[in-house]
Design an enzyme around this catalytic site. Structure first.
Site, mmCIF file in Angstrom:
data_model
loop_
_atom_site.group_PDB
_atom_site.id
_atom_site.type_symbol
_atom_site.label_atom_id
_atom_site.label_comp_id
_atom_site.label_asym_id
_atom_site.label_seq_id
_atom_site.Cartn_x
_atom_site.Cartn_y
_atom_site.Cartn_z
ATOM 1 N N SER A 137 -9.881 2.498 2.701
ATOM 2 C CA SER A 137 -8.966 3.134 1.781
ATOM 3 C C SER A 137 -8.060 2.139 1.040
ATOM 4 C CB SER A 137 -8.068 4.115 2.540
ATOM 5 O OG SER A 137 -7.253 3.433 3.492
ATOM 6 N N LYS A 150 0.849 -1.193 0.000
ATOM 7 C CA LYS A 150 0.000 0.000 0.000
ATOM 8 C C LYS A 150 0.884 1.242 0.000
ATOM 9 C CE LYS A 150 -3.941 2.074 2.443
ATOM 10 N NZ LYS A 150 -4.899 1.942 3.564
ATOM 11 N N SER A 172 -10.478 0.323 7.110
ATOM 12 C CA SER A 172 -9.900 0.364 5.770
ATOM 13 C C SER A 172 -9.171 -0.893 5.330
ATOM 14 C CB SER A 172 -8.960 1.568 5.640
ATOM 15 O OG SER A 172 -9.701 2.760 5.638
#
Length: 494
Positions: free
Chosen positions: A160, A80, A184
């Site tokens: 997210s 990420k 998330s």
């Protein structure tokens, strides 16, 4: 040979160790898959095929030399783009950090490289991890590999960690890192039919992770199944003296302790999570989960978490307040974007840089956070929210005196189409209604696939555990996984 991109962490690691295939063959297969899918899914901001191959070559050399291999040996993963990676662009999906290449490595990513993992690239996300649909990224929307039958409308992969969930679900990465501030990891895992675990706050170091809300942010694992999540979390977790909130505790052997036998365990079902007008498919999957855990030997107990209804407003005061403070460092002075209009002074440069670099959702949360921290409103909002947070945490403490884990839905619906909810921020924020309470209390929680809804889209169930009891969460999740028998995959269109 088996299609290597269909394999998860355990299968890849064990296959490499046994010599069934090489780590280089695995990395090559996934690099090709990423390249083929990237134009359609936009899951990555930056791809790093050379780093995946470099790590693979080292694993192959170590195996040939008879050296011991790490927990993640030969497994290429997606990182990420919130984790600092030395020499590789790290942006938090924001224009304000475009082009920034850290001179250091985050603790979590370094632990994964030390365990033998390689990096396929930096995954797309909601800008500064603020969002529930991956529509706030400055580098374009991430598209879910799932589609409604007979409908080509692009679906949200959740947020997210939408790049992470999309990549794992599409089988272009066997696993990915995620971060979870209010859901998330769990919500995108539920939207895309994969597993994802947020450990106890402090279990994984936050050093080198771009901060959103420091008292809530926690790194975790996203993968095909519970076992793979356990393996990856073992590699990621551990005490870090560079992080003052890091837990100085040994990392348990969660994989070795996996056990789906729930006899003697009590599972709490909080009545406050049964909301008016709840999606009947979500209710059905929750009831299925209750039946599965009962079948595994657990005793089902109705419990009360009375302050649950205050969790969402509490979160959306505390998280923006911390974001307002954390994001003050992006000012155009030291790194990242600098917008310096002709004749501008220092204050003008600050204003121009932040106006150009931050997206609308980030600006909205900074403004909310600045407001609730301002003189005259601090006590009315921020102080009150912290008091309610304590009450929410106490609710869980009281509940866990009587039960071992808690079972609730992960999200109030399955994936929605991009654009369906983005016009109304409040409707978007409601996606976190089931995931925020565990985050406020700093508890471990995991989402596992539970089945498909009437539109053929995945639904997730969430297991919440006591602080430090990731093993209990993983075991209950494994019991659900074994009984759900979720094998659905998105039909390839990309």
């Amino acid at each position: 040979m088996t299609d290597l991109t269909n394999l998860g962490i355990a299968a890849i690691r064990d296959g490499v160790a046994k010599g069934e295939f090489t780590a280089t063959e695995v990395a090559t297969a996934f690099n090709a898959a990423v390249e083929a899918a990237q134009p359609a899914l936009n899951a990555f901001i930056v791809t790093t095929p050379e780093k995946a191959l470099e790590a693979a070559a080292k694993v192959d050399a170590d195996r040939s030399a008879g050296k011991a291999l790490g927990k993640m040996a030969g497994v290429p993963i997606g990182m990420k783009d919130l984790f600092a990676t030395k020499g590789t662009q790290t942006t938090a999906a924001s224009k304000i950090l475009e082009g920034f290449k850290p001179e250091y490595e985050s603790t979590v990513s370094q632990k994964l490289w030390d365990a033998g993992a390689g990096m396929l690239g930096k995954l797309n996300l909601d800008q500064f991890a603020m969002g529930s649909s991956n529509e706030t990224s400055a580098f374009g929307n991430v598209i879910s590999p799932w589609r409604r039958p007979g409908d080509t409308a692009p679906l949200a992969p959740g947020g997210s960690s939408g790049g992470s969930s999309s990549a794992v679900a599409a089988r272009i990465a066997p696993a990915a890192t995620g971060t979870d501030t209010g859901g998330s990891i769990r919500q995108p895992a539920a939207f895309t039919g994969i597993s994802g675990i947020k450990p106890t706050y402090g279990r994984c170091s936050r050093w080198g992770v771009v901060a959103f809300a420091s008292s809530l942010d926690q790194a975790g694992a996203m993968a095909h199944d519970v076992t793979d999540c356990a393996i990856m979390l073992e590699a990621m977790a551990g005490f870090d003296p560079k992080d003052s909130t890091s837990l100085n505790l040994p990392v348990p052997e969660w994989t070795a302790g996996l056990n789906a036998d729930m006899r003697g365990k009590r599972v709490g079902i909080p009545r406050e999570y049964r909301l008016d007008g709840m999606d009947p498919d979500v209710t059905r999957s929750w009831d299925d989960g209750i039946a599965w855990l009962k079948d595994a030997g657990a005793e089902i107990v109705e419990i009360s978490l009375p302050h649950t209804k205050y969790a969402l407003p509490t979160y959306y005061i505390i998280a923006p307040a911390e974001a307002s403070s954390n994001l003050a460092r992006y000012d155009g002075v030291r790194y990242g974007l600098r917008d310096l209009p002709d004749g501008a002074g220092l204050q003008d440069m600050y204003a121009a840089t932040r106006a150009a670099g931050f997206g609308p959702e980030v600006k909205r949360r900074i403004m909310i956070g600045t407001y609730v921290l301002s003189a005259g409103f601090y006590d009315a909002y921020y102080t009150q929210a912290q008091k309610v947070r304590t009450l929410i945490s106490r609710d869980f403490t009281n509940a866990f005196m009587d039960v071992d884990v808690i079972l609730v839905p992960t999200a109030p619906s399955s994936a929605f189409a991009l654009g369906e909810k983005s016009a109304d921020p409040l409707e978007m924020y409601l996606n976190d209604v089931f995931s925020v309470p565990a985050s406020l209390a700093g508890l471990p929680a995991m989402s596992v696939p539970a089945g498909l809804d009437r539109n053929g889209l995945p639904l997730g169930l969430q297991v919440i555990g006591k602080a430090f009891d990731e093993q209990g969460v993983l075991n209950a999740s494994l019991a659900i996984e074994q009984r759900a028998q979720f094998t659905a995959r998105p039909e390839k269109w990309w």
